[in-house]
Design a protein around this motif. Structure first.
Motif, mmCIF file in Angstrom:
data_model
loop_
_atom_site.group_PDB
_atom_site.id
_atom_site.type_symbol
_atom_site.label_atom_id
_atom_site.label_comp_id
_atom_site.label_asym_id
_atom_site.label_seq_id
_atom_site.Cartn_x
_atom_site.Cartn_y
_atom_site.Cartn_z
ATOM 1 N N THR A 43 37.069 41.113 42.268
ATOM 2 C CA THR A 43 37.033 40.703 40.862
ATOM 3 C C THR A 43 35.727 41.152 40.217
ATOM 4 O O THR A 43 35.717 41.594 39.064
ATOM 5 C CB THR A 43 37.211 39.176 40.745
ATOM 6 O OG1 THR A 43 38.465 38.814 41.354
ATOM 7 C CG2 THR A 43 37.193 38.716 39.305
ATOM 8 N N ALA A 47 35.325 43.599 37.063
ATOM 9 C CA ALA A 47 34.539 43.231 35.880
ATOM 10 C C ALA A 47 33.544 44.337 35.529
ATOM 11 O O ALA A 47 33.295 44.597 34.349
ATOM 12 C CB ALA A 47 33.828 41.899 36.113
ATOM 13 N N SER A 50 35.595 47.021 33.713
ATOM 14 C CA SER A 50 36.085 46.682 32.372
ATOM 15 C C SER A 50 35.012 46.118 31.444
ATOM 16 O O SER A 50 35.308 45.834 30.286
ATOM 17 C CB SER A 50 37.223 45.666 32.491
ATOM 18 O OG SER A 50 36.738 44.458 33.059
ATOM 19 N N ASP A 52 33.724 43.156 31.540
ATOM 20 C CA ASP A 52 34.226 41.823 31.208
ATOM 21 C C ASP A 52 33.113 40.788 31.383
ATOM 22 O O ASP A 52 32.901 40.253 32.466
ATOM 23 C CB ASP A 52 35.423 41.496 32.099
ATOM 24 C CG ASP A 52 36.122 40.212 31.722
ATOM 25 O OD1 ASP A 52 35.538 39.384 30.990
ATOM 26 O OD2 ASP A 52 37.267 40.028 32.171
ATOM 27 N N ALA A 54 32.858 37.743 30.197
ATOM 28 C CA ALA A 54 33.346 36.400 30.529
ATOM 29 C C ALA A 54 33.594 36.267 32.032
ATOM 30 O O ALA A 54 33.251 35.245 32.631
ATOM 31 C CB ALA A 54 34.617 36.085 29.741
ATOM 32 N N ALA A 55 34.158 37.293 32.635
ATOM 33 C CA ALA A 55 34.399 37.250 34.082
ATOM 34 C C ALA A 55 33.082 37.212 34.848
ATOM 35 O O ALA A 55 32.948 36.470 35.818
ATOM 36 C CB ALA A 55 35.230 38.453 34.518
#
Length: 183
Positions: A43, A47, A50, A52, A54-55
């Protein structure tokens, strides 16, 4: 006579079945922890891919540490760590991390990966133009978990191939020069 021995035999089978079931139930927490550690590092790499934020903030403890050993910098706290991840996307498009082997430890995981991206914007003062060239490099990310979140992470990779792929040269003491074509 046979009926006398059937009850103890049946009881013995029941006890063996119970003990085997109890052992099977005891194993999954370790397996579950290993699966969760692998999922966490995969994960994290997704992240990175991408951007990300928030992740990233969900994966790390608020006071976590991320060591960027190639650039000799340490990021403290989930916000600085998110900035570290976003900095890659400041210069790169089509960011991809192909995660190969994941090695789970008692308190974390190690992921081997191949990174690729297109250098679409300048990379600070090091590369002041956008080359549009694809770069590929490999490395390793190590995470240390504390409960269900990352307490510490570290990246290890050789950044020299990326600079060489972008047309850079490495001038060595004594006058030798390293370029992408191997000279």
């Amino acid at each position: 006579m046979r009926s006398k021995h059937r009850l103890p035999h049946a009881l013995g089978i029941a006890l063996v079945t119970f003990a085997t079931s109890a052992c099977a139930v005891a194993a999954p927490p370790e397996d579950q922890a290993a699966r969760e550690a692998e999922l966490t590092i995969r994960t994290l790499m997704a992240a990175w891919e991408s951007a990300d934020v928030a992740a990233i903030e969900e994966l790390f403890w608020p006071d976590a540490v991320y060591d960027d050993f190639p650039n000799q910098h340490t990021y403290q706290g989930s916000q600085e760590i998110a900035g570290y991840v976003l900095a890659l996307h400041d210069w790169a498009d089509d960011v991809y991390f192909n995660v190969g082997q994941v090695h789970v430890t008692s308190d974390g995981a190690v992921a081997e990966w191949i990174f690729s991206a297109v250098q679409a914007r300048p990379i600070g003062a090091d590369v002041t133009v956008a080359t549009g060239l694809e770069v590929v490099s490999n490395g390793v990310t190590v995470i240390q978990l504390d409960g269900d979140r990352i307490r510490r992470a570290a990246d290890y990779m050789d950044t020299r191939p990326i600079m060489l792929q972008l047309g850079g040269r490495l001038e060595m003491p004594g006058g030798s020069v390293i370029e992408m074509d191997g000279r």
